[in-house]
Scaffold this motif. Sequence first.
Motif, PDB file in Angstrom:
ATOM      1  N   PHE A  24       0.834  -1.210   0.000  1.00  0.00           N
ATOM      2  CA  PHE A  24       0.000   0.000   0.000  1.00  0.00           C
ATOM      3  C   PHE A  24       0.867   1.257   0.000  1.00  0.00           C
ATOM      4  CE2 PHE A  24      -2.383   3.242   2.433  1.00  0.00           C
ATOM      5  CZ  PHE A  24      -3.425   3.431   1.549  1.00  0.00           C
ATOM      6  N   LEU A  25       1.910   1.264   0.820  1.00  0.00           N
ATOM      7  CA  LEU A  25       2.780   2.444   0.890  1.00  0.00           C
ATOM      8  C   LEU A  25       3.529   2.667  -0.419  1.00  0.00           C
ATOM      9  CD1 LEU A  25       4.233   2.195   4.499  1.00  0.00           C
ATOM     10  CD2 LEU A  25       2.521   3.785   3.635  1.00  0.00           C
ATOM     11  N   PHE A  26       4.027   1.592  -1.021  1.00  0.00           N
ATOM     12  CA  PHE A  26       4.723   1.746  -2.292  1.00  0.00           C
ATOM     13  C   PHE A  26       3.755   2.147  -3.400  1.00  0.00           C
ATOM     14  CE2 PHE A  26       8.249  -0.774  -0.410  1.00  0.00           C
ATOM     15  CZ  PHE A  26       9.243   0.152  -0.649  1.00  0.00           C
ATOM     16  N   GLY A  27       2.512   1.705  -3.326  1.00  0.00           N
ATOM     17  CA  GLY A  27       1.496   2.158  -4.278  1.00  0.00           C
ATOM     18  C   GLY A  27       1.250   3.654  -4.154  1.00  0.00           C
ATOM     19  N   LEU A  28       1.154   4.126  -2.905  1.00  0.00           N
ATOM     20  CA  LEU A  28       0.984   5.572  -2.687  1.00  0.00           C
ATOM     21  C   LEU A  28       2.190   6.354  -3.196  1.00  0.00           C
ATOM     22  CD1 LEU A  28      -0.571   5.850   0.890  1.00  0.00           C
ATOM     23  CD2 LEU A  28      -1.682   6.301  -1.297  1.00  0.00           C
ATOM     24  N   LEU A  29       3.380   5.830  -2.944  1.00  0.00           N
ATOM     25  CA  LEU A  29       4.594   6.493  -3.404  1.00  0.00           C
ATOM     26  C   LEU A  29       4.633   6.556  -4.924  1.00  0.00           C
ATOM     27  CD1 LEU A  29       7.367   7.712  -2.705  1.00  0.00           C
ATOM     28  CD2 LEU A  29       8.287   5.394  -2.819  1.00  0.00           C
ATOM     29  N   LYS A  30       4.228   5.468  -5.575  1.00  0.00           N
ATOM     30  CA  LYS A  30       4.208   5.437  -7.036  1.00  0.00           C
ATOM     31  C   LYS A  30       3.272   6.511  -7.584  1.00  0.00           C
ATOM     32  CE  LYS A  30       1.584   2.586  -9.098  1.00  0.00           C
ATOM     33  NZ  LYS A  30       0.890   1.412  -9.634  1.00  0.00           N
ATOM     34  N   TRP A  31       2.060   6.603  -7.012  1.00  0.00           N
ATOM     35  CA  TRP A  31       1.111   7.599  -7.512  1.00  0.00           C
ATOM     36  C   TRP A  31       1.569   9.023  -7.194  1.00  0.00           C
ATOM     37  CZ3 TRP A  31      -1.904   6.835 -11.279  1.00  0.00           C
ATOM     38  CH2 TRP A  31      -2.401   5.566 -11.533  1.00  0.00           C
ATOM     39  N   ALA A  32       2.218   9.224  -6.058  1.00  0.00           N
ATOM     40  CA  ALA A  32       2.742  10.550  -5.735  1.00  0.00           C
ATOM     41  C   ALA A  32       3.814  10.959  -6.739  1.00  0.00           C
ATOM     42  CB  ALA A  32       3.299  10.571  -4.317  1.00  0.00           C
ATOM     43  N   LEU A  33       4.681  10.015  -7.117  1.00  0.00           N
ATOM     44  CA  LEU A  33       5.712  10.322  -8.111  1.00  0.00           C
ATOM     45  C   LEU A  33       5.102  10.605  -9.480  1.00  0.00           C
ATOM     46  CD1 LEU A  33       8.464   7.733  -7.172  1.00  0.00           C
ATOM     47  CD2 LEU A  33       8.535  10.202  -6.861  1.00  0.00           C
ATOM     48  N   ILE A  34       4.088   9.849  -9.865  1.00  0.00           N
ATOM     49  CA  ILE A  34       3.437  10.078 -11.159  1.00  0.00           C
ATOM     50  C   ILE A  34       2.765  11.444 -11.177  1.00  0.00           C
ATOM     51  CG2 ILE A  34       1.519   9.321 -12.624  1.00  0.00           C
ATOM     52  CD1 ILE A  34       2.265   6.441 -11.849  1.00  0.00           C
ATOM     53  N   GLY A  36       3.448  14.040  -9.299  1.00  0.00           N
ATOM     54  CA  GLY A  36       4.494  15.061  -9.255  1.00  0.00           C
ATOM     55  C   GLY A  36       5.143  15.265 -10.605  1.00  0.00           C
ATOM     56  N   LEU A  37       5.397  14.177 -11.309  1.00  0.00           N
ATOM     57  CA  LEU A  37       5.996  14.275 -12.641  1.00  0.00           C
ATOM     58  C   LEU A  37       5.061  14.993 -13.609  1.00  0.00           C
ATOM     59  CD1 LEU A  37       8.394  13.483 -14.441  1.00  0.00           C
ATOM     60  CD2 LEU A  37       7.160  11.388 -14.986  1.00  0.00           C
ATOM     61  N   VAL A  38       3.779  14.668 -13.556  1.00  0.00           N
ATOM     62  CA  VAL A  38       2.805  15.357 -14.417  1.00  0.00           C
ATOM     63  C   VAL A  38       2.761  16.840 -14.077  1.00  0.00           C
ATOM     64  CG1 VAL A  38       0.333  15.542 -14.924  1.00  0.00           C
ATOM     65  CG2 VAL A  38       1.428  13.306 -14.888  1.00  0.00           C
ATOM     66  N   ALA A  39       2.793  17.183 -12.801  1.00  0.00           N
ATOM     67  CA  ALA A  39       2.760  18.588 -12.402  1.00  0.00           C
ATOM     68  C   ALA A  39       3.997  19.334 -12.903  1.00  0.00           C
ATOM     69  CB  ALA A  39       2.656  18.699 -10.880  1.00  0.00           C
ATOM     70  N   VAL A  40       5.160  18.703 -12.813  1.00  0.00           N
ATOM     71  CA  VAL A  40       6.395  19.340 -13.298  1.00  0.00           C
ATOM     72  C   VAL A  40       6.334  19.549 -14.803  1.00  0.00           C
ATOM     73  CG1 VAL A  40       8.871  18.950 -13.639  1.00  0.00           C
ATOM     74  CG2 VAL A  40       7.853  18.586 -11.400  1.00  0.00           C
ATOM     75  N   VAL A  41       5.833  18.559 -15.542  1.00  0.00           N
ATOM     76  CA  VAL A  41       5.722  18.691 -16.993  1.00  0.00           C
ATOM     77  C   VAL A  41       4.746  19.808 -17.358  1.00  0.00           C
ATOM     78  CG1 VAL A  41       4.897  17.514 -19.074  1.00  0.00           C
ATOM     79  CG2 VAL A  41       6.433  16.341 -17.509  1.00  0.00           C
ATOM     80  N   VAL A  42       3.616  19.885 -16.668  1.00  0.00           N
ATOM     81  CA  VAL A  42       2.637  20.943 -16.945  1.00  0.00           C
ATOM     82  C   VAL A  42       3.224  22.310 -16.632  1.00  0.00           C
ATOM     83  CG1 VAL A  42       0.424  21.898 -16.171  1.00  0.00           C
ATOM     84  CG2 VAL A  42       0.617  19.474 -16.701  1.00  0.00           C
ATOM     85  N   MET A  43       3.938  22.433 -15.520  1.00  0.00           N
ATOM     86  CA  MET A  43       4.545  23.727 -15.176  1.00  0.00           C
ATOM     87  C   MET A  43       5.605  24.113 -16.201  1.00  0.00           C
ATOM     88  SD  MET A  43       4.843  23.440 -11.020  1.00  0.00           S
ATOM     89  CE  MET A  43       6.274  24.447 -11.006  1.00  0.00           C
ATOM     90  N   PHE A  44       6.402  23.147 -16.641  1.00  0.00           N
ATOM     91  CA  PHE A  44       7.425  23.430 -17.641  1.00  0.00           C
ATOM     92  C   PHE A  44       6.787  23.846 -18.958  1.00  0.00           C
ATOM     93  CE2 PHE A  44      10.234  21.986 -21.107  1.00  0.00           C
ATOM     94  CZ  PHE A  44      11.338  22.781 -20.824  1.00  0.00           C
ATOM     95  N   ALA A  45       5.714  23.168 -19.365  1.00  0.00           N
ATOM     96  CA  ALA A  45       5.037  23.514 -20.616  1.00  0.00           C
ATOM     97  C   ALA A  45       4.406  24.900 -20.522  1.00  0.00           C
ATOM     98  CB  ALA A  45       3.980  22.456 -20.946  1.00  0.00           C
ATOM     99  N   ALA A  46       3.788  25.213 -19.392  1.00  0.00           N
ATOM    100  CA  ALA A  46       3.171  26.527 -19.217  1.00  0.00           C
ATOM    101  C   ALA A  46       4.238  27.619 -19.257  1.00  0.00           C
ATOM    102  CB  ALA A  46       2.414  26.580 -17.892  1.00  0.00           C
TER     103      ALA A  46
END
Length: 57
Positions: A24-34, A36-46
């Motif tokens: 469960f914890l590693f699942g949460l970590l995986k989704w947090a990383l995904i 976060g990565l999407v947020a960084v890509v969106v901020m970079f694109a903006a």
Amino acid sequence: MGRILLIVAAVIVAFMLLGSVLGFLFGLLKWALIIGLVAVVVMFAAKLFRGSSRVRD
């Protein structure tokens, strides 16, 4: 003999619960990383699109 079997059963149950909790914890970590990565890509694109519109003006 009964006490040993009870201890072995408790250890097995503890490992099963530990596996579930770690999964469960590693699942949460995986989704947090995904996310976060999407947020960084969106901020970079903006930032990239905002910067290119300023150059044209």
